[in-house]
Motif scaffolding. Structure first.
Motif, PDB file in Angstrom:
ATOM      1  N   TYR A  51      -2.186   3.208  10.485  1.00 16.32           N
ATOM      2  CA  TYR A  51      -2.692   2.195   9.553  1.00 16.32           C
ATOM      3  C   TYR A  51      -2.345   0.780  10.040  1.00 16.32           C
ATOM      4  O   TYR A  51      -1.279   0.561  10.597  1.00 16.32           O
ATOM      5  CB  TYR A  51      -2.067   2.367   8.162  1.00 16.32           C
TER       6      TYR A  51
ATOM      7  N   SER B 288      -5.560  11.733   1.311  1.00 13.96           N
ATOM      8  CA  SER B 288      -4.552  11.346   0.334  1.00 13.96           C
ATOM      9  C   SER B 288      -5.192  10.455  -0.728  1.00 13.96           C
ATOM     10  O   SER B 288      -6.370  10.125  -0.656  1.00 13.96           O
ATOM     11  CB  SER B 288      -3.414  10.586   1.039  1.00 13.96           C
TER      12      SER B 288
ATOM     13  N   TRP C 193       0.852  -1.183   0.000  1.00 14.55           N
ATOM     14  CA  TRP C 193       0.000   0.000   0.000  1.00 14.55           C
ATOM     15  C   TRP C 193       0.893   1.240   0.000  1.00 14.55           C
ATOM     16  O   TRP C 193       1.852   1.339   0.776  1.00 14.55           O
ATOM     17  CB  TRP C 193      -0.888   0.041   1.247  1.00 14.55           C
ATOM     18  N   TYR C 194       0.540   2.177  -0.890  1.00 17.89           N
ATOM     19  CA  TYR C 194       1.228   3.459  -0.977  1.00 17.89           C
ATOM     20  C   TYR C 194       0.217   4.581  -0.782  1.00 17.89           C
ATOM     21  O   TYR C 194      -0.955   4.437  -1.107  1.00 17.89           O
ATOM     22  CB  TYR C 194       1.875   3.647  -2.346  1.00 17.89           C
ATOM     23  N   ARG C 195       0.710   5.699  -0.277  1.00 15.63           N
ATOM     24  CA  ARG C 195      -0.084   6.908  -0.332  1.00 15.63           C
ATOM     25  C   ARG C 195       0.653   7.923  -1.188  1.00 15.63           C
ATOM     26  O   ARG C 195       1.890   7.953  -1.221  1.00 15.63           O
ATOM     27  CB  ARG C 195      -0.376   7.474   1.062  1.00 15.63           C
ATOM     28  N   GLN C 196      -0.135   8.716  -1.916  1.00 11.63           N
ATOM     29  CA  GLN C 196       0.432   9.704  -2.818  1.00 11.63           C
ATOM     30  C   GLN C 196      -0.092  11.075  -2.458  1.00 11.63           C
ATOM     31  O   GLN C 196      -1.289  11.316  -2.524  1.00 11.63           O
ATOM     32  CB  GLN C 196       0.099   9.375  -4.280  1.00 11.63           C
ATOM     33  N   ASP C 197       0.818  11.944  -2.100  1.00 16.49           N
ATOM     34  CA  ASP C 197       0.501  13.330  -1.777  1.00 16.49           C
ATOM     35  C   ASP C 197       1.282  14.242  -2.709  1.00 16.49           C
ATOM     36  O   ASP C 197       2.375  13.882  -3.151  1.00 16.49           O
ATOM     37  CB  ASP C 197       0.866  13.629  -0.314  1.00 16.49           C
TER      38      ASP C 197
ATOM     39  N   GLN D  50      -4.440  12.190   6.958  1.00 21.03           N
ATOM     40  CA  GLN D  50      -4.556  10.976   6.153  1.00 21.03           C
ATOM     41  C   GLN D  50      -5.345  11.207   4.862  1.00 21.03           C
ATOM     42  O   GLN D  50      -5.557  10.268   4.092  1.00 21.03           O
ATOM     43  CB  GLN D  50      -5.185   9.853   6.978  1.00 21.03           C
TER      44      GLN D  50
ATOM     45  N   TYR E 193      -4.679   6.702  -2.191  1.00 22.92           N
ATOM     46  CA  TYR E 193      -4.053   5.444  -1.761  1.00 22.92           C
ATOM     47  C   TYR E 193      -4.030   4.469  -2.935  1.00 22.92           C
ATOM     48  O   TYR E 193      -5.029   4.283  -3.629  1.00 22.92           O
ATOM     49  CB  TYR E 193      -4.835   4.846  -0.587  1.00 22.92           C
TER      50      TYR E 193
END
Lengths: 113, 111
Positions: B64, B87, B34-38, B85, B89
């Motif tokens: 998480y 973002s 899992w990645y988050r992109q901001d 949070q 995902y």
């Protein structure tokens, strides 16, 4: 852990020009270097990759070069077209049981018609 | 030919609420992540798994939880949502030394 630096963060070119995006990595054990393209609102998708036993790889207008000694690799796009406009991410990873890549922060490429 | 499937695509949460982002892949890949992109931050790894029953923390794991009870599924749980949070995902899967396949993304807003 691995650290990947990507430059520039933004690149603006005229249609037909070439574009070059550069990445450096820190872990000399990294041996797989993919490049991803992400169009606005879409998922990242692989466009080209290179492994550490190869110095250069081409696919039509796209090429990637790798310098293991200097620990840097670059994406080259020739004859740019407006549809090349996107965010490009480089990544580096090691094989074996820890194949989780580290990504650069991305380059926003804008190709002006 | 589903690949990596994420749900929901869009979600608005209130601060303090919990929720689960679902991720499933049908390619029999051992690796899932899992990645988050901001904006300006690229793709930051939250948690990953190298096989069923095995999970580990990535770069930004706080807030998480994950589990990997089967090869196919890798849900991401937000325990008590916070505005930080907010973002996009992405779930991803791959095999050793090969292409990473991303899901379509989940846009999460915490108000």
């Amino acid at each position: 852990g691995e650290n990947v630096e990507q430059h520039p963060s933004t690149l603006s070119v005229q249609e037909g020009d070439s574009a070059v995006i550069k990445c450096t990595y820190s872990d000399s054990a990294s041996n797989y270097f993919p490049w991803y393209k992400q169009e606005l609102g879409k998922r990242p998708q692989l466009i080209i990759d290179i492994r550490s036993n190869v110095g250069e790889k081409k696919d039509q207008r796209i090429a990637v070069t790798l310098n293991k000694t200097a620990k840097h690799f670059s994406l080259h796009i020739t004859e740019t077209q407006p549809e090349d406009s996107a965010v490009y991410f480089c990544a580096a990873s090691k094989g074996g049981g820890s194949y989780i890549p580290t990504f650069g922060r991305g380059t926003s490429l804008i190709v002006h018609p | 030919n589903a690949g990596v499937t994420q749900t929901p695509k869009f979600q608005v949460l209130k601060t303090g609420q919990s929720m689960t982002l679902q991720c499933a892949q049908d390619m029999n890949h051992e690796y899932m992540s899992w990645y988050r992109q901001d904006p300006g931050m690229g793709l930051r790894l939250i948690h990953y798994s190298v096989g069923a029953g095995i999970t580990d923390q990535g770069e930004v794991p706080n807030g998480y939880n994950v589990s990997r009870s089967t090869t196919e599924d890798f849900p991401l749980r937000l325990l008590s949502a916070a505005p930080s949070q907010t973002s996009v995902y992405f779930c991803a899967s791959s095999t050793t030394g090969n292409t990473i396949y991303f899901g379509e993304g989940s846009w999460l807003t915490v108000v």
